[in-house]
Design an enzyme around this catalytic site. Structure first.
Site, short mmCIF file in Angstrom:
data_model
loop_
_atom_site.label_atom_id
_atom_site.label_comp_id
_atom_site.label_asym_id
_atom_site.label_seq_id
_atom_site.Cartn_x
_atom_site.Cartn_y
_atom_site.Cartn_z
N HIS A 52 0.86 -1.19 0.00
CA HIS A 52 0.00 0.00 0.00
C HIS A 52 0.89 1.24 0.00
CE1 HIS A 52 -3.93 -1.81 1.85
NE2 HIS A 52 -3.42 -2.58 0.90
N GLU A 54 0.90 3.88 1.81
CA GLU A 54 1.37 4.29 3.15
C GLU A 54 2.53 3.44 3.63
OE1 GLU A 54 -1.81 3.54 2.18
OE2 GLU A 54 -3.20 4.21 3.73
N CYS A 82 -6.21 1.86 5.92
CA CYS A 82 -6.84 0.59 6.28
C CYS A 82 -6.27 0.13 7.64
CB CYS A 82 -6.56 -0.44 5.20
SG CYS A 82 -4.84 -1.03 5.17
N CYS A 85 -2.37 -0.39 7.51
CA CYS A 85 -1.63 0.87 7.44
C CYS A 85 -1.77 1.67 8.73
CB CYS A 85 -2.09 1.69 6.24
SG CYS A 85 -1.67 0.88 4.67
#
Length: 164
Positions: A52, A54, A82, A85
């Site tokens: 992801h 992040e 999410c 993260c």
């Protein structure tokens, strides 16, 4: 620079993901008004769960700072983090997160849950939501609309090929 200006930079990262066919989410990390890390989603390209925006930005910032602690940093991300993260944000001690669009299906910075400001953890994060929300949401909506259209066209083509 303002939160909006930094979020524009995160949106530019998200557009890089879109070009690669990735879900268009971008992130940047700022330390003392300097961008120290930029990233965008690479899950499809790398085929790793944790790719992801992040997570990739946090990894880069750790390298730049020479530490797992990112105590003086702000993370800007185009979509609400999410659970994975949010956990990495807490663990890295990032004190402030600014995000654009809410994620009603997986958001853990206020939508579905709020892990970042939960006082049961030993670290809490200041959350600023809705910065450049419309642009962030539109980018995602356009991307998923395009995917649905491609699937529809492929299905139509498959049906026509099976008739021939």
């Amino acid at each position: 620079m303002t939160d909006q200006e930094y979020m524009l930079m995160a949106l530019e990262e998200a557009k890089k993901a879109e070009v690669l066919g990735e879900v268009p989410i971008g992130a940047i990390i700022v330390n003392q008004e300097q961008v120290i890390a930029t990233a965008f989603n690479l899950r499809e390209k790398l085929q790793t769960t944790n790719s992801h925006a992040e997570m990739l930005a946090i990894d880069k910032a750790n390298q730049v700072m020479g530490s797992w602690r990112l105590e003086d940093c702000t993370l800007y991300v185009t979509l609400e983090p999410c659970p994975m993260c949010a956990g990495a944000i807490l663990q890295s001690r990032i004190p402030r997160v600014v995000y654009g669009a809410q994620d009603s299906k997986a958001g853990c910075a206020g939508s579905l849950l709020n892990l970042l400001e939960d006082d049961r953890f030993n670290h809490q994060v200041e959350v600023v939501s809705g910065v450049m929300e419309e642009a962030s949401s539109q980018l995602l909506s356009d991307f998923f609309r395009m995917l649905r259209e491609k699937k529809k066209q492929l299905k139509k083509q498959l049906n026509e090929d099976s008739i021939d």
